[in-house]
Motif scaffolding. Structure first.
Motif, PDB file in Angstrom:
ATOM      1  N   CYS A   1       0.850  -1.198   0.000  1.00  0.00           N
ATOM      2  CA  CYS A   1       0.000   0.000   0.000  1.00  0.00           C
ATOM      3  C   CYS A   1       0.881   1.241   0.000  1.00  0.00           C
ATOM      4  O   CYS A   1       0.681   2.166  -0.801  1.00  0.00           O
TER       5      CYS A   1
ATOM      6  N   GLY B   1       2.051   2.098  -3.227  1.00  0.00           N
ATOM      7  CA  GLY B   1       1.005   2.432  -4.200  1.00  0.00           C
ATOM      8  C   GLY B   1       0.644   1.296  -5.141  1.00  0.00           C
ATOM      9  O   GLY B   1       0.142   1.529  -6.240  1.00  0.00           O
TER      10      GLY B   1
ATOM     11  N   ASN C   1      -1.156  -2.188  -6.666  1.00  0.00           N
ATOM     12  CA  ASN C   1      -2.469  -2.843  -6.732  1.00  0.00           C
ATOM     13  C   ASN C   1      -2.297  -4.302  -6.328  1.00  0.00           C
ATOM     14  O   ASN C   1      -1.717  -5.094  -7.057  1.00  0.00           O
TER      15      ASN C   1
ATOM     16  N   SER D   1      -8.286  -0.575  -2.034  1.00  0.00           N
ATOM     17  CA  SER D   1      -7.788  -0.265  -3.378  1.00  0.00           C
ATOM     18  C   SER D   1      -6.445   0.451  -3.203  1.00  0.00           C
ATOM     19  O   SER D   1      -6.107   0.842  -2.086  1.00  0.00           O
TER      20      SER D   1
ATOM     21  N   THR E   1      -5.726   3.350  -3.669  1.00  0.00           N
ATOM     22  CA  THR E   1      -5.886   4.691  -3.102  1.00  0.00           C
ATOM     23  C   THR E   1      -6.687   4.676  -1.797  1.00  0.00           C
ATOM     24  O   THR E   1      -6.875   5.716  -1.170  1.00  0.00           O
ATOM     25  N   ASP E   2      -7.178   3.496  -1.419  1.00  0.00           N
ATOM     26  CA  ASP E   2      -7.921   3.373  -0.165  1.00  0.00           C
ATOM     27  C   ASP E   2      -7.331   2.186   0.617  1.00  0.00           C
ATOM     28  O   ASP E   2      -7.870   1.075   0.599  1.00  0.00           O
TER      29      ASP E   2
END
Ligand SMILES: *[C@@H]1O[C@H](CO)[C@@H](O)[C@H](O)[C@H]1NC(C)=O
Ligand SMILES: *[C@@H]1O[C@H](CO)[C@@H](O)[C@H](O)[C@H]1NC(C)=O
Ligand SMILES: *[C@@H]1O[C@H](CO)[C@@H](O)[C@H](O)[C@H]1NC(C)=O
Ligand SMILES: *[C@@H]1O[C@H](CO)[C@@H](O)[C@H](O)[C@H]1NC(C)=O
Length: 281
Positions: free
Chosen positions: A243, A246, A248, A264, A266-267
């Motif tokens: 995370c 960044g 996936n 995700s 971004t979350d």
């Protein structure tokens, strides 16, 4: 088969040794005997006769180390060979605070007591050779995909108040271990001199100091110092580190993603220095 499996276990046990190079234990004596030592470590060799005899004497009077009741990794763990507590002779103690357990076993090495509870928790004798161990760990972890220094993808981490914190992921585990080591202050250039590893008692006392510093800084409560939780947390830290980078990671196990707070790229919840500190045992 049996000796292959044992050998595999020893190799796997060394998997984390680069990042955990301050730890006591995890040296496979049979490998050390097979391979001998380099010239740089010849002073260790010179003194090893005495140390080994001392070690043997210690070992004879020491209680047996913990071990598995079935010589296999428990498939119920949340990642490969990451929690064997349910098939371990001291398995029940994995679920109690480590300080309580070790207080009942004064003078015993926790790595002996909890030997083989995960592939990175492995004890193979009272006479560690940290330099050799670290070098083997680096080479083993590097794996066949390694193409050389700074040849991997450039990663940028969001990590606490660090600005433009980047690394080249020359090998897959750098993603986790570079940030882990940076966070602990154990990377090259952060103050530790690799030469100190040649002197195992010095290295052990440095390790002790670092552990004391970590506890002084983070003040972990006893309830947080439970081995089974630490073991299960390894993959969660991995997910949180991804995370921070960044990435996936929707392909990861759903339970791990939930524990890591990942929804995700971004979350998600970035890893913290406290998370990393708790992994240093
Ligand atoms: C550690 O546990 C492994 C797995 O059960 C066992 O093969 C090994 O002999 C144990 N090591 C020691 C020093 O008892
Ligand atoms: C961030 O670090 C990378 C790698 O060292 C460097 O190439 C880049 O110029 C840096 N960016 C900024 C904004 O400092
Ligand atoms: C190893 O380190 C210990 C503790 O720091 C020290 O007392 C000892 O003299 C050192 N031994 C060698 C051979 O340098
Ligand atoms: C993450 O990967 C999954 C699976 O490949 C994909 O469905 C999803 O759209 C990706 N998410 C982002 C934000 O790229």
């Amino acid at each position: 088969m049996e000796s292959n499996r044992t050998h595999l276990f020893a190799l796997q046990a060394r998997l984390n040794m680069m990042s955990l190079s301050l730890l006591i234990g995890a040296l496979s004596l049979c490998v050390a005997q097979e391979e001998g030592y380099s010239e740089e470590t010849s002073w260790i060799e010179a003194s090893s006769t005495n140390l080994l005899q001392f070690g043997q004497a210690l070992r004879d009077s020491q209680p047996e180390c913990g071990h598995l009741t079935v010589e296999a990794c428990d498939p119920r763990a949340n990642a490969f060979c990451s929690n064997n507590c349910r098939i371990h002779t001291h398995g029940a103690d994995c679920y109690r605070p480590v300080p309580d357990v070790m207080a009942e076993h004064p003078g015993e090495d926790g790595y002996c007591y909890f030997n083989a509870t995960a592939f990175w928790v492995s004890y193979s004798g009272p006479n560690p050779h940290f330099e050799k161990e670290a070098a083997e760990g680096v080479l083993f972890l590097r794996g066949p995909s390694y193409k050389g220094l700074n040849t991997g993808p450039l990663l940028a981490y969001s990590f606490e108040d660090a600005v433009n914190l980047t690394t080249y992921a020359d090998s897959a585990h750098y993603l986790y271990d570079d940030l882990y080591a940076y966070s602990l202050g154990f990377l090259q250039g952060q103050g530790l001199d690799p030469k100190w590893m040649k002197n195992s008692s010095k290295w052990i006392s440095i390790s002790r100091e670092k552990c004391d510093e970590i506890q002084a800084k983070f003040a972990f409560e006893k309830e947080e110092l439970v081995l089974a939780d630490w073991l299960d947390f390894n993959m969660v830290i991995s997910a949180m580190t991804m995370c921070s980078a960044g990435m996936n990671i929707s392909y990861m196990d759903a339970d791990i993603l939930r524990a890591a707070g990942w929804k995700s790229p971004t979350d998600c919840k970035p890893v913290t220095s406290r998370d990393f500190a708790k992994h240093h045992y």
